[in-house]
Scaffold this motif. Structure first.
Motif, PDB file in Angstrom:
ATOM      1  N   TYR A 123      19.029  50.609  47.996  1.00  0.00           N
ATOM      2  CA  TYR A 123      19.637  51.666  48.817  1.00  0.00           C
ATOM      3  C   TYR A 123      18.746  52.878  49.042  1.00  0.00           C
ATOM      4  N   GLY A 124      17.584  52.894  48.439  1.00  0.00           N
ATOM      5  CA  GLY A 124      16.692  54.039  48.573  1.00  0.00           C
ATOM      6  C   GLY A 124      16.752  54.899  47.312  1.00  0.00           C
ATOM      7  N   GLU A 125      15.622  55.537  47.017  1.00  0.00           N
ATOM      8  CA  GLU A 125      15.560  56.330  45.781  1.00  0.00           C
ATOM      9  C   GLU A 125      16.466  57.549  45.858  1.00  0.00           C
ATOM     10  N   ASP A 126      17.096  57.842  44.723  1.00  0.00           N
ATOM     11  CA  ASP A 126      17.966  59.014  44.555  1.00  0.00           C
ATOM     12  C   ASP A 126      19.173  59.024  45.502  1.00  0.00           C
ATOM     13  N   TYR A 127      19.494  57.887  46.109  1.00  0.00           N
ATOM     14  CA  TYR A 127      20.649  57.826  47.002  1.00  0.00           C
ATOM     15  C   TYR A 127      21.932  57.616  46.191  1.00  0.00           C
ATOM     16  N   VAL A 128      21.854  56.747  45.164  1.00  0.00           N
ATOM     17  CA  VAL A 128      22.991  56.451  44.291  1.00  0.00           C
ATOM     18  C   VAL A 128      22.521  56.560  42.854  1.00  0.00           C
ATOM     19  N   THR A 129      23.309  57.284  42.052  1.00  0.00           N
ATOM     20  CA  THR A 129      23.011  57.355  40.632  1.00  0.00           C
ATOM     21  C   THR A 129      23.867  56.306  39.933  1.00  0.00           C
ATOM     22  N   TYR A 130      23.198  55.387  39.254  1.00  0.00           N
ATOM     23  CA  TYR A 130      23.894  54.250  38.655  1.00  0.00           C
ATOM     24  C   TYR A 130      24.380  54.583  37.258  1.00  0.00           C
ATOM     25  N   LYS A 131      25.695  54.475  37.067  1.00  0.00           N
ATOM     26  CA  LYS A 131      26.329  54.530  35.751  1.00  0.00           C
ATOM     27  C   LYS A 131      27.404  53.452  35.778  1.00  0.00           C
ATOM     28  N   VAL A 132      27.466  52.622  34.748  1.00  0.00           N
ATOM     29  CA  VAL A 132      28.348  51.456  34.739  1.00  0.00           C
ATOM     30  C   VAL A 132      29.805  51.840  35.012  1.00  0.00           C
ATOM     31  N   GLY A 133      30.335  52.810  34.288  1.00  0.00           N
ATOM     32  CA  GLY A 133      31.742  53.196  34.456  1.00  0.00           C
ATOM     33  C   GLY A 133      32.056  53.666  35.866  1.00  0.00           C
ATOM     34  N   ARG A 134      31.167  54.508  36.399  1.00  0.00           N
ATOM     35  CA  ARG A 134      31.366  55.012  37.764  1.00  0.00           C
ATOM     36  C   ARG A 134      31.275  53.871  38.776  1.00  0.00           C
ATOM     37  N   GLN A 135      30.319  52.983  38.564  1.00  0.00           N
ATOM     38  CA  GLN A 135      30.116  51.881  39.501  1.00  0.00           C
ATOM     39  C   GLN A 135      31.286  50.894  39.498  1.00  0.00           C
ATOM     40  N   ILE A 136      31.894  50.674  38.321  1.00  0.00           N
ATOM     41  CA  ILE A 136      33.080  49.808  38.265  1.00  0.00           C
ATOM     42  C   ILE A 136      34.187  50.415  39.126  1.00  0.00           C
ATOM     43  N   GLY A 137      34.387  51.706  39.029  1.00  0.00           N
ATOM     44  CA  GLY A 137      35.394  52.392  39.850  1.00  0.00           C
ATOM     45  C   GLY A 137      35.118  52.219  41.338  1.00  0.00           C
ATOM     46  N   VAL A 138      33.847  52.391  41.730  1.00  0.00           N
ATOM     47  CA  VAL A 138      33.469  52.242  43.141  1.00  0.00           C
ATOM     48  C   VAL A 138      33.732  50.808  43.604  1.00  0.00           C
ATOM     49  N   GLN A 139      33.352  49.837  42.777  1.00  0.00           N
ATOM     50  CA  GLN A 139      33.550  48.437  43.142  1.00  0.00           C
ATOM     51  C   GLN A 139      35.045  48.104  43.265  1.00  0.00           C
ATOM     52  N   LEU A 140      35.875  48.625  42.360  1.00  0.00           N
ATOM     53  CA  LEU A 140      37.314  48.384  42.423  1.00  0.00           C
ATOM     54  C   LEU A 140      37.940  49.021  43.663  1.00  0.00           C
ATOM     55  N   ILE A 141      37.467  50.196  44.040  1.00  0.00           N
ATOM     56  CA  ILE A 141      37.943  50.824  45.287  1.00  0.00           C
ATOM     57  C   ILE A 141      37.590  49.925  46.471  1.00  0.00           C
ATOM     58  N   GLY A 142      36.403  49.339  46.426  1.00  0.00           N
ATOM     59  CA  GLY A 142      35.997  48.405  47.475  1.00  0.00           C
ATOM     60  C   GLY A 142      36.917  47.195  47.539  1.00  0.00           C
ATOM     61  N   VAL A 143      37.261  46.632  46.383  1.00  0.00           N
ATOM     62  CA  VAL A 143      38.153  45.472  46.331  1.00  0.00           C
ATOM     63  C   VAL A 143      39.517  45.824  46.930  1.00  0.00           C
ATOM     64  N   VAL A 144      40.086  46.944  46.496  1.00  0.00           N
ATOM     65  CA  VAL A 144      41.412  47.348  46.987  1.00  0.00           C
ATOM     66  C   VAL A 144      41.373  47.594  48.493  1.00  0.00           C
ATOM     67  N   SER A 145      40.305  48.215  48.977  1.00  0.00           N
ATOM     68  CA  SER A 145      40.174  48.492  50.412  1.00  0.00           C
ATOM     69  C   SER A 145      40.098  47.197  51.222  1.00  0.00           C
ATOM     70  N   ILE A 146      39.294  46.269  50.775  1.00  0.00           N
ATOM     71  CA  ILE A 146      39.125  44.997  51.499  1.00  0.00           C
ATOM     72  C   ILE A 146      40.420  44.192  51.499  1.00  0.00           C
ATOM     73  N   VAL A 147      41.068  44.078  50.340  1.00  0.00           N
ATOM     74  CA  VAL A 147      42.323  43.325  50.251  1.00  0.00           C
ATOM     75  C   VAL A 147      43.395  44.009  51.108  1.00  0.00           C
ATOM     76  N   GLY A 148      43.488  45.323  51.029  1.00  0.00           N
ATOM     77  CA  GLY A 148      44.470  46.057  51.838  1.00  0.00           C
ATOM     78  C   GLY A 148      44.257  45.845  53.328  1.00  0.00           C
ATOM     79  N   PHE A 149      43.003  45.957  53.766  1.00  0.00           N
ATOM     80  CA  PHE A 149      42.679  45.750  55.178  1.00  0.00           C
ATOM     81  C   PHE A 149      43.060  44.328  55.613  1.00  0.00           C
ATOM     82  N   ALA A 150      42.693  43.340  54.806  1.00  0.00           N
ATOM     83  CA  ALA A 150      42.992  41.944  55.152  1.00  0.00           C
ATOM     84  C   ALA A 150      44.495  41.701  55.238  1.00  0.00           C
ATOM     85  N   VAL A 151      45.262  42.251  54.307  1.00  0.00           N
ATOM     86  CA  VAL A 151      46.713  42.065  54.310  1.00  0.00           C
ATOM     87  C   VAL A 151      47.335  42.689  55.556  1.00  0.00           C
TER      88      VAL A 151
END
Length: 196
Positions: A66-94
């Motif tokens: 994604y390019g340097e310094d664009y995203v700061t990677y931390k496991v806990g934060r990234q899990i939250g981001v990924q889960l928001i992505g899952v909910v958004s995709i499932v919601g849109f599809a439904v």
């Protein structure tokens, strides 16, 4: 370009294989019609593929993707981001599928094929042949069993209707002959014949 480590990709694949089978069995148990396992492969394993990169990534891989310094990677934060992505995709599809299917149900003919074509398949109806060589034989066996069941049902119904007639009507010789004929036909049916 991937944002997962090589060993993370291997672990994801090792989890996805059994998960696909488990999901497929559960979908079948629920009675959901999914002949190509699209829900298991793209839905269940797609969600797995969205969540697991949060565990199997590094800051170096994130910067490269994604390019340097664009995203700061931390496991806990990234899990939250990924889960928001899952909910958004499932919601849109439904929402989209519910809207489209509701509109299609309102059209003449709806979204289902008739019961006959659901059993024998649309290949025969639209193309004049079966997609699989043994499907014709299987379909004929089903048809023969169904016809045999119907014949047995008709005979039993006819007999019970005749036997339920009041005795004064049963004195009529034509009804007696009809009942006698029905009983004779039943006695001619082979005793070892089974109708599944």
């Amino acid at each position: 370009m991937t944002s997962q480590t090589g060993w993370g990709i291997v672990i994801t694949g090792l989890i996805a294989g059994p998960l696909t089978k488990f999901s497929s069995v559960q979908i079948a148990r629920l009675g959901i019609d999914d002949p190509v396992d699209a829900i298991s492969v793209h839905g269940t394993c797609g969600i797995l593929g969205l969540i697991l990169p949060a565990f199997f990534s590094t800051q170096k891989l994130i910067d490269r993707a994604y390019g340097e310094d664009y995203v700061t990677y931390k496991v806990g934060r990234q899990i939250g981001v990924q889960l928001i992505g899952v909910v958004s995709i499932v919601g849109f599809a439904v929402v989209v599928l519910t809207t489209v299917l509701t509109i299609l149900k309102l059209l003449p003919g709806g979204i289902r094929i008739d019961a006959k074509n659901e059993r024998i398949g649309n290949d025969f109806e639209y193309f004049g042949g079966y997609a699989y060589p043994d499907w014709h034989e299987e379909n004929e066996n089903y048809k023969n069993k169904k016809e045999a069941k119907q014949e047995l049902w008709d005979r039993q119904s006819k007999r019970s209707q005749l036997e339920m007639k009041p005795s004064s009507i049963m004195r009529n010789s034509s009804l007696k002959k009809q009942l006698s004929k029905t009983r004779q036909e039943e006695s001619k049916t082979p005793t070892g014949a089974s109708i599944a």
